[in-house]
Scaffold this active site. Structure first.
Site, PDB file in Angstrom:
ATOM      1  N   SER A 163     -26.447  66.471  42.875  1.00  0.00           N
ATOM      2  CA  SER A 163     -26.312  65.352  43.862  1.00  0.00           C
ATOM      3  C   SER A 163     -26.751  65.994  45.107  1.00  0.00           C
ATOM      4  CB  SER A 163     -24.923  64.873  44.070  1.00  0.00           C
ATOM      5  OG  SER A 163     -24.625  63.841  45.102  1.00  0.00           O
ATOM      6  N   VAL A 453     -14.773  61.254  49.566  1.00  0.00           N
ATOM      7  CA  VAL A 453     -15.896  62.265  49.749  1.00  0.00           C
ATOM      8  C   VAL A 453     -17.159  61.172  49.714  1.00  0.00           C
ATOM      9  CG1 VAL A 453     -14.819  64.061  48.641  1.00  0.00           C
ATOM     10  CG2 VAL A 453     -16.595  62.508  47.205  1.00  0.00           C
ATOM     11  N   GLU A 454     -18.210  61.998  50.371  1.00  0.00           N
ATOM     12  CA  GLU A 454     -19.649  61.543  50.830  1.00  0.00           C
ATOM     13  C   GLU A 454     -19.525  60.256  51.633  1.00  0.00           C
ATOM     14  OE1 GLU A 454     -22.191  60.628  47.423  1.00  0.00           O
ATOM     15  OE2 GLU A 454     -22.102  62.826  46.663  1.00  0.00           O
ATOM     16  N   GLY A 455     -18.471  60.574  52.704  1.00  0.00           N
ATOM     17  CA  GLY A 455     -18.209  59.375  53.401  1.00  0.00           C
ATOM     18  C   GLY A 455     -17.030  58.614  53.063  1.00  0.00           C
TER      19      GLY A 455
END
Length: 771
Positions: A163, A453-455
């Site tokens: 990712s 996570v990731e926003g």
């Protein structure tokens, strides 16, 4: 009549003669537009411009081209991808014991690490020319999802290098020297990467990164060179405790202007070996009892050469753009894969448990209260898998749709949370007693990780989906903003004038179309198919028009305030999201060959999406700052009232019944779930009990009937019950033998783990026989 004719001619002149139109209409509107234009920071602008527009643009247009959507084809695995799935992936799954990983080893076992490296699990996005696998987004998602049905810790370990991280950043932006040096070693697992972005003072506000780099002269390899002196403190960094190479995001400054004419260069990304002087890998975190490697890293006055900047000096200051461009794709693969694994597992094994677990002489799945929860599980899992497939179709076609991947990450993880909650409600005590046979608890504890996570999902919903969608997906707004920001005001006005006329026509058509669809129930809207799903296409087209209308009115009346009115804008984002999910559901139904057995799932899922669209609009109208305008919009969109109801109970009951039946439908809906043909396996014990009970359903009915009639003691179970049934000639000896096996498996399936108290108090989980 003559007055009307004069007015008509005047309007035609005003709008038809460019110079008059620009002077009387476009220029005043242009000035107002520039005033109400929401101010954007540099990081916001880069995020806004990152990624592509795909089907989300069609949905925002008010006139989605359904034929265009249905023409897109989902990716088919290549021979290499299928061989990997059938070989190394299956071998890995057989090696994973999630309970042992999380409670005893607190890490992946050495043999698992070796397997991952040997078979290049960390190299799915690295090109073949560098020794990587170069798999499609669909294969990447399938592999991570399947691992996650077995172990969340293992899935995250595989997910992260594939990712957002050094591998992807190097692939897209690295210099040739950087690629040749790092990518082969990353592909072979000789180097383990991590990427450090989040810090104590900067999470969602990446523009507020306090970590700094200062261009200066220093010593490297015995020579004085121009480089960067770094100071950073990062946390929540997955794989940091075992990483050999650290990707780092920081703000770069050049006070002496050694590499350019700017002092504040901006966010920059560099790649640093973790054994470099001054690099510190700190303590591990313990993310909700999951054992994947996650921890801290920091450094003080660490000097690195300029050529460690990813992409070289030319990419200094371009780090944020690099990150958001990569994230716009990765966000649609990794975390949605974890949510999909949850959906598949919960549907498969909740259906099995609901059949195996008996109360009052019936499987608990026969009771309507349980069926309501099972209906949600099945309907949401159908939606999750549909959304996964459609987003992967876009990614495999080469798009990087930032708004769609934000919707995918947010809604799939939220639906996964709901599915898990319902699954635990059905399992009750079976779900809350942790142990080697609990297949729900680890994912239940871990689902907030995907959501965070990731926003974080609150940020994603309130700022990203509509914030980006309103400008990127709208046919004219982004171009109008660019015209308004043109340094040549006259050129900007000319561009704005052309766009404004088209925008006015667009808005007028949306008003009339919304009213027409509302009055007619959208029965005259175009649809690409007939049959039971035609009305869903028509209703989605109707709501697409309504979204375009309401978004225009909101942006026109609220201007820059709309960005701060998150509760208002988020509801429009919800409408866009549910339009997309509905599109995905209908697309999957067509791609799967319009399976009749899937119709209860399709009806449930589509009715839920329309209901959620109606709820979002209801909240939008009710809370619109200009209340009278909210009432007007509500009437235009829903002249007969908002009639999108929740899914009918019949569909929930049909879904529940199908979840308790082995067969093709169950396999198609839960194909990612992994189980071993072993009664001691975490999922195998439930699957075997389920299958054996179905194979001996007629025998069970005879025995239970005999117990109800008093022929057999109702307190008997297991081997004792089988022997009594044979002795009473209720069943034959051969049937009794099969019944005894099935009954033993049933009892094991409804049992829970227990542990030796003395060992448990010392942190050693030695399981007794289940009880």
């Amino acid at each position: 009549m003559s007055i009307l004719l004069i007015l008509l001619v005047a309007v035609l002149i005003v709008f038809g003669v460019p110079d008059i139109r620009r002077s009387l209409i476009s220029k005043p509107v242009f000035q107002v537009f520039k005033k109400i234009l929401p101010p954007m920071s540099a990081t916001e602008r880069e995020a806004m411009e990152a990624g592509d527009v795909w089907w989300d643009g069609e949905l925002f247009s008010g006139r989605p081209d359904w034929f265009k959507l249905l023409k897109t084809k989902p990716h088919q695995f290549t021979a290499e991808e299928q061989a990997f799935i059938d070989g190394p992936l299956e071998q890995l799954l057989a090696m994973l014991d999630d309970f042992k990983i999380n409670t005893e080893v607190h890490d992946l076992p050495p043999e698992v690490w070796s397997h991952l490296k040997e078979h290049r699990f960390f190299a799915m996005i690295i090109g073949k020319e560098y020794g990587g696998l170069d798999f499609s987004a669909s294969a990447n998602s399938h592999i991570v999802s399947r691992i996650a049905t077995r172990s969340l810790s293992a899935a995250v370990t595989v997910m992260v290098p594939n990712s957002l991280g050094p591998g992807e950043l190097l692939t897209h932006y690295g210099t040739m020297e950087q690629k040749e040096h790092w990518l082969p070693a990353l592909a072979k697992g000789q180097e383990i990467p991590c990427f450090a972005l989040t810090g104590p003072e900067a999470g969602s506000d990446a523009g507020g990164i306090p970590d700094t780099g200062v261009v200066c002269k220093g010593e490297f390899n015995g020579e004085e060179v121009v480089g960067i002196k770094l100071n950073w403190s990062k946390r929540y960094i997955t794989l940091a405790p075992v990483a050999t190479v650290l990707g780092l995001a920081f703000k770069l400054y050049d006070p002496e202007q050694l590499i350019g004419d700017k002092e504040d260069i901006g966010i920059t990304c560099a790649l640093i070996p973790t054994n470099h002087a001054g690099v510190e890998i700190g303590d591990r975190h313990l993310p909700l009892m999951q054992a994947f490697m996650n921890g801290t890293t920091y450094g003080k006055d660490v000097f690195i050469p300029l050529d460690w900047i990813i992409g070289g000096v030319d990419y200094a200051g371009k780090g944020w753009r690099m990150l958001v461009e990569c994230l716009s794709a990765g966000r649609g693969i990794s975390l949605p894969a974890l949510a999909t694994a949850t959906g598949h597992n919960v549907q498969r094994f909740t259906g099995a448990y609901a059949y195996v677990r008996q109360q009052f002489g019936l499987p608990i799945g026969k009771f309507e209260g349980v069926q309501e929860a099972m209906g949600r599980i099945g309907g949401l899992n159908y939606s999750i898998e549909s959304m996964r497939r459609l987003t992967l179709t876009a990614l495999d076609e080469g798009y990087s749709p930032s708004v769609i991947t934000a919707m995918t990450k947010y809604h799939m993880t939220e639906m996964g949370r709901q599915v898990l909650n319902d699954g635990l409600d059905v399992h009750a005590g079976k779900g809350i007693q942790m142990g080697p046979l609990n297949y729900l608890a680890s994912n239940y504890m871990g689902i907030p990780i995907s959501i965070t996570v990731e926003g974080a999902n609150i940020l994603t919903r309130n700022l990203m989906i509509f914030g980006q969608g309103a400008t990127r997906c709208h046919p004219y707004v982004l171009a109008e903003m660019e015209a308004a920001a043109d340094s040549d005001e006259e050129a900007g006005l000319r561009s704005f004038d052309q766009l404004l006329i088209k925008h006015i026509g667009f808005a007028i058509s949306n008003v009339f179309a919304s009213v027409w669809h509302g009055l007619t129930g959208a029965r005259f809207a175009n649809a690409p198919v007939g049959g039971e799903t035609i009305r869903y296409y028509q209703q989605l087209s109707r709501m697409s028009r309504a979204l375009a209308l309401c978004a225009d009115v909101a942006m026109l009346t609220m201007g820059g305030d709309l960005k701060r009115k998150e509760m208002i804008s988020a509801r429009l984002g919800d409408v866009l999201s549910h339009l997309y999910i509905g599109s995905a559901i209908l697309k999957r139904f067509e791609d799967d060959g319009r399976q009749v057995a899937d119709l209860p799932y399709v009806h449930y899922a589509m009715q839920l999406q329309l209901h959620l669209i109606g709820q979002a609009f209801r909240g939008f109208f009710k809370n619109f700052p200009k209340r009278w305008m909210g009432r007007v919009l509500s009437f235009l969109v829903f002249p007969w009232g908002n009639r999108y109801d929740r899914p009918a109970d019949d569909y929930a009951q049909q879904i529940a019944e199908s979840m308790m039946e082995p067969g093709v439908l169950r396999e198609r809906h839960t194909f990612l779930s992994y189980w071993q043909d072993d009664e001691n396996d975490v999922t195998g014990h439930m699957e075997l009990a389920f299958l054996h009970m179905h194979e001996n359903e007629a025998v069970f009915k005879k025995v239970y009937k005999a117990q109800k009639q008093g022929v057999l003691d109702s307190n008997l179970s297991g081997d004792a019950l089988a022997e009594a049934a044979i002795a009473a000639d209720v069943i034959t000896v051969e049937q009794g033998q099969r019944f005894a096996v099935a009954e033993r498996l049933r009892q094991r399936a409804i049992a829970v783990d227990s542990f030796e108290p003395e060992a448990m108090s010392k942190g050693r989980y030695i399981a007794r026989d289940v009880v």
